[in-house]
Write an enzyme that holds these catalytic residues in place. Structure first.
Site, PDB file in Angstrom:
ATOM      1  N   ARG A  49       4.484 -17.596  11.813  1.00  0.00           N
ATOM      2  CA  ARG A  49       4.131 -18.966  11.435  1.00  0.00           C
ATOM      3  C   ARG A  49       2.933 -19.508  12.212  1.00  0.00           C
ATOM      4  O   ARG A  49       2.257 -20.405  11.744  1.00  0.00           O
ATOM      5  CB  ARG A  49       5.342 -19.888  11.624  1.00  0.00           C
ATOM      6  CG  ARG A  49       6.296 -19.800  10.441  1.00  0.00           C
ATOM      7  CD  ARG A  49       7.443 -20.722  10.613  1.00  0.00           C
ATOM      8  NE  ARG A  49       8.068 -20.492  11.914  1.00  0.00           N
ATOM      9  CZ  ARG A  49       9.156 -21.099  12.354  1.00  0.00           C
ATOM     10  NH1 ARG A  49       9.732 -22.008  11.605  1.00  0.00           N
ATOM     11  NH2 ARG A  49       9.671 -20.828  13.528  1.00  0.00           N
ATOM     12  N   ASP A  91       5.412 -18.109   6.460  1.00  0.00           N
ATOM     13  CA  ASP A  91       6.779 -18.468   6.844  1.00  0.00           C
ATOM     14  C   ASP A  91       7.736 -17.614   6.017  1.00  0.00           C
ATOM     15  O   ASP A  91       7.759 -17.728   4.785  1.00  0.00           O
ATOM     16  CB  ASP A  91       6.972 -19.968   6.548  1.00  0.00           C
ATOM     17  CG  ASP A  91       8.344 -20.464   6.973  1.00  0.00           C
ATOM     18  OD1 ASP A  91       9.247 -19.616   7.154  1.00  0.00           O
ATOM     19  OD2 ASP A  91       8.506 -21.689   7.108  1.00  0.00           O
ATOM     20  N   ILE A  92       8.511 -16.770   6.694  1.00  0.00           N
ATOM     21  CA  ILE A  92       9.326 -15.811   5.932  1.00  0.00           C
ATOM     22  C   ILE A  92      10.591 -16.446   5.344  1.00  0.00           C
ATOM     23  O   ILE A  92      11.420 -15.760   4.782  1.00  0.00           O
ATOM     24  CB  ILE A  92       9.691 -14.556   6.745  1.00  0.00           C
ATOM     25  CG1 ILE A  92      10.522 -14.911   7.960  1.00  0.00           C
ATOM     26  CG2 ILE A  92       8.476 -13.764   7.130  1.00  0.00           C
ATOM     27  CD1 ILE A  92      11.282 -13.719   8.481  1.00  0.00           C
ATOM     28  N   LYS A 152      17.428  -3.736  15.323  1.00  0.00           N
ATOM     29  CA  LYS A 152      18.816  -4.058  15.645  1.00  0.00           C
ATOM     30  C   LYS A 152      18.900  -5.519  16.094  1.00  0.00           C
ATOM     31  O   LYS A 152      17.874  -6.034  16.532  1.00  0.00           O
ATOM     32  CB  LYS A 152      19.367  -3.104  16.702  1.00  0.00           C
ATOM     33  CG  LYS A 152      18.823  -3.373  18.115  1.00  0.00           C
ATOM     34  CD  LYS A 152      19.656  -2.722  19.166  1.00  0.00           C
ATOM     35  CE  LYS A 152      20.687  -3.678  19.704  1.00  0.00           C
ATOM     36  NZ  LYS A 152      20.472  -4.115  21.086  1.00  0.00           N
ATOM     37  N   HIS A 182      16.301   2.411  18.855  1.00  0.00           N
ATOM     38  CA  HIS A 182      15.188   3.014  19.595  1.00  0.00           C
ATOM     39  C   HIS A 182      15.639   4.186  20.470  1.00  0.00           C
ATOM     40  O   HIS A 182      14.825   4.996  20.878  1.00  0.00           O
ATOM     41  CB  HIS A 182      14.411   1.958  20.388  1.00  0.00           C
ATOM     42  CG  HIS A 182      15.096   1.498  21.646  1.00  0.00           C
ATOM     43  ND1 HIS A 182      16.118   0.586  21.646  1.00  0.00           N
ATOM     44  CD2 HIS A 182      14.912   1.832  22.937  1.00  0.00           C
ATOM     45  CE1 HIS A 182      16.516   0.378  22.884  1.00  0.00           C
ATOM     46  NE2 HIS A 182      15.797   1.121  23.701  1.00  0.00           N
ATOM     47  N   HIS A 244      23.550   2.375  20.550  1.00  0.00           N
ATOM     48  CA  HIS A 244      23.012   3.420  21.421  1.00  0.00           C
ATOM     49  C   HIS A 244      24.071   4.432  21.889  1.00  0.00           C
ATOM     50  O   HIS A 244      23.869   5.643  21.812  1.00  0.00           O
ATOM     51  CB  HIS A 244      22.334   2.802  22.643  1.00  0.00           C
ATOM     52  CG  HIS A 244      21.367   1.705  22.309  1.00  0.00           C
ATOM     53  ND1 HIS A 244      20.558   1.728  21.202  1.00  0.00           N
ATOM     54  CD2 HIS A 244      21.085   0.535  22.931  1.00  0.00           C
ATOM     55  CE1 HIS A 244      19.811   0.635  21.167  1.00  0.00           C
ATOM     56  NE2 HIS A 244      20.124  -0.114  22.204  1.00  0.00           N
TER      57      HIS A 244
HETATM   58  C1  BG6 Z   1      18.535  -2.925  23.920  1.00  0.00           C
HETATM   59  C2  BG6 Z   1      19.538  -3.923  24.456  1.00  0.00           C
HETATM   60  O1  BG6 Z   1      18.883  -2.510  22.627  1.00  0.00           O
HETATM   61  O2  BG6 Z   1      18.495  -1.795  24.773  1.00  0.00           O
HETATM   62  C3  BG6 Z   1      19.207  -4.300  25.886  1.00  0.00           C
HETATM   63  O3  BG6 Z   1      19.522  -5.087  23.649  1.00  0.00           O
HETATM   64  C4  BG6 Z   1      19.055  -3.073  26.747  1.00  0.00           C
HETATM   65  O4  BG6 Z   1      20.220  -5.149  26.425  1.00  0.00           O
HETATM   66  C5  BG6 Z   1      18.100  -2.082  26.094  1.00  0.00           C
HETATM   67  O5  BG6 Z   1      18.563  -3.483  28.011  1.00  0.00           O
HETATM   68  C6  BG6 Z   1      18.081  -0.768  26.857  1.00  0.00           C
HETATM   69  O6  BG6 Z   1      17.057   0.037  26.345  1.00  0.00           O
HETATM   70  P1  BG6 Z   1      16.343   1.124  27.265  1.00  0.00           P
HETATM   71  O7  BG6 Z   1      15.415   1.838  26.347  1.00  0.00           O
HETATM   72  O8  BG6 Z   1      15.636   0.360  28.351  1.00  0.00           O
HETATM   73  O9  BG6 Z   1      17.427   1.991  27.816  1.00  0.00           O
END
Ligand code: BG6
Length: 488
Positions: A49, A91-92, A152, A182, A244
């Site tokens: 925005r 603006d989405i 996420k 990630h 994760h």
């Molecule tokens: C994120 C979480 O997905 O991953 C964070 O929301 C966390 O709370 C982070 O700190 C950790 O990622 P990495 O790559 O630093 O281990």
């Protein structure tokens, strides 16, 4: 290698003025540009925005990228890269803005072009943004592929994840959707595939006959800082376990896929989740442990008396032929003694001891420690003879250091994931059934923790390995955590 025969791509980042864009996405794209991995003619368009011109946004990103990539940033490379960076205010939450964005992109591209849309906005906007994208024709693949990357958290429980999937599927087909975790972009996590499926020596041992248990720890030194607004409603199970930790568990436990192909890999991962034994009744008190670091309640924005867990340990069973009876201990916490992500494969003790090393001590069983980060590598612990003794043994280890990839160090996870999305490889992204199954494992624990029968919330001192009850819990099972900060 420049892939100049490929169709050009436009990467559209929604949430362009956000932290993730400047901290991760643009630095990753810049590194890919420096390595000549982006298809020729790739453009990056930021949307948010705020009212910036192209040049204002480029200058801002130039400063942040230099800050986040001190070793590899050069002004010359940036000058070339930023010519391909554009900014478009929008603006989405407004249907008209998506229509206008579509016109803008068509004009900018001039010809058929692939597109990747990156949703790096507040998760509560995902559903409406995707619906509006669909209505504006932005998912239509007539003039090139259209993929959407979703950050996420994907939902906050099973019901919301199902609803989100359902509404996304009205605009995009599953093959167009890239749900990011990630952790899957980390080199050492991908190395787990190589370790397991490009070697023969581990496979015969990788099962209930030789393995006593598996520990997966993601420990962080950091506290929640300024994230109370998000964290207090999320807590450790939603923030770290649903995504994760379960991802690490799936890759550790899965069967070999027939080929390294997105759907076949994900089929095998999903089978692991299907095999996780559901908890009920007394299981929650017996097989889960929760903690909160001392000082959490004093963090800015945390409501008085909050019961949010910042530490959790779970004992899960995977009921299949390979793993029946082998506990998988998953543990994660903030304010721990060091930052380390490690997977410990704890082998069984030898069946018969020939060389007792001392009157009381029995030799430690073999351990394979997979250091995911920050000291990326492997350690294999084994027994060897102490020289110049009759037959005394001691624990020794082989170390393997996962070498740096070259100047600039290990690539950030986002480089790999962005490149895969551009190339249409979804192997390292979560599929809809995978996300929903992960929630179906975590939801009952969250519910039990919110019920009258919730296990105690143990307050723990920052800088250690979580609550002392966690150590006692393992001792009660005649096991112990691998509480070692990485030093490879
Ligand atoms: C994120 C979480 O997905 O991953 C964070 O929301 C966390 O709370 C982070 O700190 C950790 O990622 P990495 O790559 O630093 O281990």
């Amino acid at each position: 290698m420049v892939r100049d025969n490929d169709m050009a791509s436009t990467i559209v980042i929604f949430g362009a003025s956000g932290d993730l864009t400047s901290r991760k996405l643009i630095p990753a794209l810049f590194r890919l540009f420096q390595k000549k991995r982006l298809p020729e003619g790739t453009r990056i368009v930021g949307v948010s925005r705020s009212d910036f011109s192209d040049d204002q946004w480029r200058n801002q990103l130039g400063e942040t990228t230099e800050k986040f990539l001190p070793a590899s940033f050069t002004a010359e490379d940036w000058k070339q890269f930023c010519q391909h960076v554009y900014y478009r205010p929008g603006d989405i939450t407004k249907a008209d803005d998506f229509v206008a964005l579509g016109d803008y992109l068509n004009e900018l591209e001039g010809t058929a072009c692939d597109r990747v849309y990156y949703l790096s906005t507040s998760p509560r906007l995902y559903e409406s943004a995707i619906t509006l994208m669909g209505q504006a024709g932005l998912a239509d693949e007539a003039t090139g592929t259209r993929r959407v990357i979703i950050e996420k958290p994907f939902g906050t429980d099973l019901a919301s994840a199902e609803a989100l999937n359902c509404s996304i599927h009205k605009s995009f087909n599953e093959h167009q959707i890239y749900r990011i975790d990630h952790y899957l972009g980390k080199e050492t996590v991908q190395n787990l595939f190589a370790l397991r499926f490009a070697n023969t020596i581990f496979e015969p041992l990788w099962n209930r006959n030789y393995i006593d248990h598996v520990q997966i720890t993601v420990a962080e030194e950091v506290v929640i800082g300024r994230r109370a607004g998000y964290y207090d409603t999320s807590g450790i199970l939603r923030d770290m376990f649903q995504n994760h930790l379960l991802q690490l568990m799936m890759i550790t436990a899965m069967e070999a896929p027939a080929r390294y192909d997105a759907n076949l890999v994900r089929d095998e991962k999903v089978k692991v989740l299907h095999s996780v034994r559901p908890m009920s009744g007394a299981d929650f008190a017996k097989n889960t442990l929760r903690g909160q670091y001392q000082g959490y309640l004093q963090e800015d924005g945390v409501p008085a008396g909050s019961q949010t867990a910042t530490f959790a340990a779970l004992k899960l069973y995977i009921d299949n032929w390979r793993w029946k009876g082998v506990p998988f201990y998953l543990r994660s916490g903030k304010a721990m003694s060091c930052r380390t992500t490690q997977i410990v494969i704890q082998f069984r003790s030898p069946p018969h001891l020939l060389f007792p090393s001392g009157k009381t001590r029995t030799p430690e069983a073999n351990q394979l420690v997979i250091q995911v980060q920050p000291a990326e590598g492997l350690q294999l612990y084994f027994q060897s003879k102490v020289p110049d003794t009759e037959m005394k043994t001691r624990t020794s280890h082989f170390d393997f250091l996962f070498q740096e990839a070259g100047p600039g160090g290990m690539p950030d996870a986002y480089q790999r994931l962005l490149m895969d999305a551009v190339n249409g490889d979804a192997s390292l992204f979560a599929r809809s059934d995978e996300v929903e199954l992960a929630w179906s494992i975590i939801d009952p624990i969250i519910n039990a923790w919110g019920s009258a029968a919730a296990p105690d919330l143990h307050v723990y001192e920052p800088g250690l390995w979580g609550p002392t009850e966690s150590t006692e819990w393992m001792q009660g099972q005649k096991r112990s955590w691998f509480d070692v900060c990485p030093v490879i």
